[in-house]
Motif scaffolding. Structure first.
Motif, PDB file in Angstrom:
ATOM      1  N   GLU A  20       0.819  -1.211   0.000  1.00 55.44           N
ATOM      2  CA  GLU A  20       0.000   0.000   0.000  1.00 55.44           C
ATOM      3  C   GLU A  20       0.857   1.267   0.000  1.00 55.44           C
ATOM      4  O   GLU A  20       0.553   2.233  -0.706  1.00 55.44           O
ATOM      5  N   LEU A  21       1.933   1.268   0.789  1.00 55.09           N
ATOM      6  CA  LEU A  21       2.825   2.432   0.807  1.00 55.09           C
ATOM      7  C   LEU A  21       3.516   2.598  -0.545  1.00 55.09           C
ATOM      8  O   LEU A  21       3.688   3.725  -1.019  1.00 55.09           O
ATOM      9  N   GLY A  22       3.895   1.486  -1.167  1.00 51.90           N
ATOM     10  CA  GLY A  22       4.489   1.549  -2.502  1.00 51.90           C
ATOM     11  C   GLY A  22       3.514   2.107  -3.523  1.00 51.90           C
ATOM     12  O   GLY A  22       3.874   2.927  -4.371  1.00 51.90           O
ATOM     13  N   ALA A  23       2.259   1.700  -3.434  1.00 52.63           N
ATOM     14  CA  ALA A  23       1.231   2.202  -4.354  1.00 52.63           C
ATOM     15  C   ALA A  23       0.991   3.690  -4.114  1.00 52.63           C
ATOM     16  O   ALA A  23       0.815   4.459  -5.066  1.00 52.63           O
ATOM     17  N   HIS A  24       1.007   4.110  -2.867  1.00 54.18           N
ATOM     18  CA  HIS A  24       0.823   5.529  -2.527  1.00 54.18           C
ATOM     19  C   HIS A  24       1.961   6.355  -3.133  1.00 54.18           C
ATOM     20  O   HIS A  24       1.727   7.411  -3.728  1.00 54.18           O
ATOM     21  N   SER A  25       3.166   5.847  -3.002  1.00 47.24           N
ATOM     22  CA  SER A  25       4.336   6.520  -3.562  1.00 47.24           C
ATOM     23  C   SER A  25       4.279   6.540  -5.088  1.00 47.24           C
ATOM     24  O   SER A  25       4.609   7.542  -5.723  1.00 47.24           O
ATOM     25  N   ALA A  26       3.834   5.440  -5.697  1.00 46.23           N
ATOM     26  CA  ALA A  26       3.724   5.368  -7.159  1.00 46.23           C
ATOM     27  C   ALA A  26       2.693   6.363  -7.683  1.00 46.23           C
ATOM     28  O   ALA A  26       2.897   6.975  -8.742  1.00 46.23           O
ATOM     29  N   ARG A  27       1.591   6.541  -6.947  1.00 46.57           N
ATOM     30  CA  ARG A  27       0.588   7.533  -7.362  1.00 46.57           C
ATOM     31  C   ARG A  27       1.185   8.938  -7.337  1.00 46.57           C
ATOM     32  O   ARG A  27       0.955   9.739  -8.242  1.00 46.57           O
ATOM     33  N   PHE A  28       1.983   9.235  -6.309  1.00 47.84           N
ATOM     34  CA  PHE A  28       2.650  10.532  -6.224  1.00 47.84           C
ATOM     35  C   PHE A  28       3.576  10.721  -7.423  1.00 47.84           C
ATOM     36  O   PHE A  28       3.559  11.775  -8.073  1.00 47.84           O
ATOM     37  N   ALA A  29       4.377   9.690  -7.719  1.00 45.55           N
ATOM     38  CA  ALA A  29       5.308   9.779  -8.850  1.00 45.55           C
ATOM     39  C   ALA A  29       4.544  10.006 -10.153  1.00 45.55           C
ATOM     40  O   ALA A  29       4.894  10.903 -10.932  1.00 45.55           O
TER      41      ALA A  29
END
Length: 152
Positions: A20-29
């Motif tokens: 989930e944290l990786g997905a959150h970061s990917a959305r930001f990117a």
């Protein structure tokens, strides 16, 4: 390794949190036209700044597992986007450090701030002993993940 017991439930939950944290970061990117490595670089730079440590391009590349050419391309890309700046060391003008621009901090805060706020609020519900246990656990997990995955 047994799939039974509360330990494995926590391992699976930790994996789900990481996803989930990786997905959150990917959305930001994605929303900001960045590569996921750009986000990792900005986090590494902010962590170094918070620790009072200067970050050279070489040290940044080592932290991210990039070669010299890849690190140069990364820093160039982040600099063009206005996220970082190269700064000459005042004592040794040959030494150049990389610093996060305040605009990047503001951009990151706008995306990650609400999540961080929720996590801080959740942590306030734990007592000092529980917080120490959580911190110790997460430090141990980070150290294990930083290794090569083999048993000690």
């Amino acid at each position: 390794m047994s799939e039974q017991g509360p330990e494995m439930e926590i391992v699976h939950l930790l994996r789900a949190v990481a996803v989930e944290l990786g997905a959150h970061s990917a959305r930001f990117a994605q929303r900001n036209g960045m590569h996921p490595t750009d986000v990792r670089a900005l986090i590494a730079l902010m962590d170094a700044s918070r620790a009072g440590e200067a970050m050279t391009a070489g040290r940044l590349g080592a932290a991210l597992g990039l070669n010299s050419a890849g690190t140069t391309a990364l820093v160039d890309r982040l600099e063009r986007a206005g996220h970082v700046r190269r700064v000459r060391d005042e004592r040794d003008r040959r030494r150049v450090t990389v610093e996060v621009d305040e605009r990047a901090v503001t951009l990151g805060r706008s995306h990650f701030g609400p999540l961080i706020g929720q996590v801080v609020e959740l942590l306030r519900s734990y007592d000092e002993r529980e917080l120490e246990a959580i911190g110790s656990f997460l430090t141990g997990v980070r150290e294990a993940a930083a290794g090569d995955g083999r048993e000690p």
